[in-house]
Design a protein around this motif. Structure first.
Motif, short mmCIF file in Angstrom:
data_model
loop_
_atom_site.label_atom_id
_atom_site.label_comp_id
_atom_site.label_asym_id
_atom_site.label_seq_id
_atom_site.Cartn_x
_atom_site.Cartn_y
_atom_site.Cartn_z
N ASP A 8 0.84 -1.21 0.00
CA ASP A 8 0.00 0.00 0.00
C ASP A 8 0.87 1.25 0.00
O ASP A 8 0.56 2.24 -0.68
CB ASP A 8 -0.92 0.00 1.22
N HIS A 21 2.24 1.66 -3.40
CA HIS A 21 1.19 2.14 -4.31
C HIS A 21 0.96 3.63 -4.12
O HIS A 21 0.78 4.37 -5.10
CB HIS A 21 -0.10 1.36 -4.06
N GLN A 79 1.38 6.55 -6.87
CA GLN A 79 0.33 7.51 -7.23
C GLN A 79 0.86 8.94 -7.17
O GLN A 79 0.55 9.77 -8.03
CB GLN A 79 -0.87 7.35 -6.28
N SER A 104 5.83 -3.64 -7.42
CA SER A 104 4.43 -3.90 -7.07
C SER A 104 3.96 -5.24 -7.63
O SER A 104 3.26 -5.99 -6.96
CB SER A 104 3.56 -2.76 -7.61
#
Length: 204
Positions: A62, A65, A69, A156
């Protein structure tokens, strides 16, 4: 000892026709059930450890990620800026430059010296040179961000594969633990209690 082997021994013990020594059979059955419970506890412990590992891996993914982003947002912003810089005409008068105020604020000191600002021709040359340097810098930032993005996507994907493997292992262990519990529940109840005969030692 493997759980299936223990269960097989318990089944054999329950279905045996040998009733000459019920006390020994009861002791053996109790030992086998105790061993089966130990195997079940070990399976539960392994499941808990695997679940904790999965949670930690998910949290780390997470974070990766979120970082991805943020980089994508910054990349989009830089791409918009670069696109603005590329939309210029062939004549330098039509080139979209930094405003004079921005140039004075951002350009190197030697490019915005009082002498350069007083010379219109030199000022335009300095502004064009500064514009080129800025576009080169932004393009380099874009390439660096794309490299970081590529690495993050690769990381990822690797973490997702690891999580998929861990989940499959958890499902397998949970299914095994459930089957063991069901078999334990089925085997514990049928064992009859040992009844001592009060007349066993009475002479005939």
């Amino acid at each position: 000892m493997d759980a299936d082997l223990i269960i097989d021994k318990l089944v054999a013990l329950v279905t045996t026709d040998d009733v000459h020594d019920p006390q020994s059979n009861h002791i053996l059955a109790a030992a086998l059930i105790s061993r089966l419970k130990a195997v079940n506890r070990a399976s539960n412990h392994a499941t808990r450890l695997t679940r904790e590992t999965t949670t930690a891996a998910r949290q780390e993914m997470d974070q990766s990620h979120l970082g991805l982003q943020n980089l994508l947002y910054e990349k989009q912003h830089l791409e918009r800026e670069i696109q603005k810089c590329r939309q210029f005409a062939s004549m330098y008068q039509d080139v979209p430059l930094y405003s004079l105020e921005d140039f004075i604020e951002l350009a190197p000191e030697q490019a915005r010296s009082p002498e350069a600002l007083a010379d219109e021709h030199q000022l335009m040359l300095n502004r064009l040179s500064f514009e080129l340097a800025e576009r080169t810098r932004l393009d380099q930032q874009k390439k660096e961000i794309l490299l970081v993005k590529k690495d993050l996507l690769k990381e990822s994907k690797a973490k997702q594969t690891t999580m998929d493997n861990i989940k499959a292992h958890i499902d397998q262990v949970s299914l095994l633990a459930s089957d063991i519990q069901k078999k334990v529940d089925e085997l514990v109840l049928p064992i009859p209690p040992i009844v001592e005969s009060s007349n066993r030692n009475t002479p005939s």
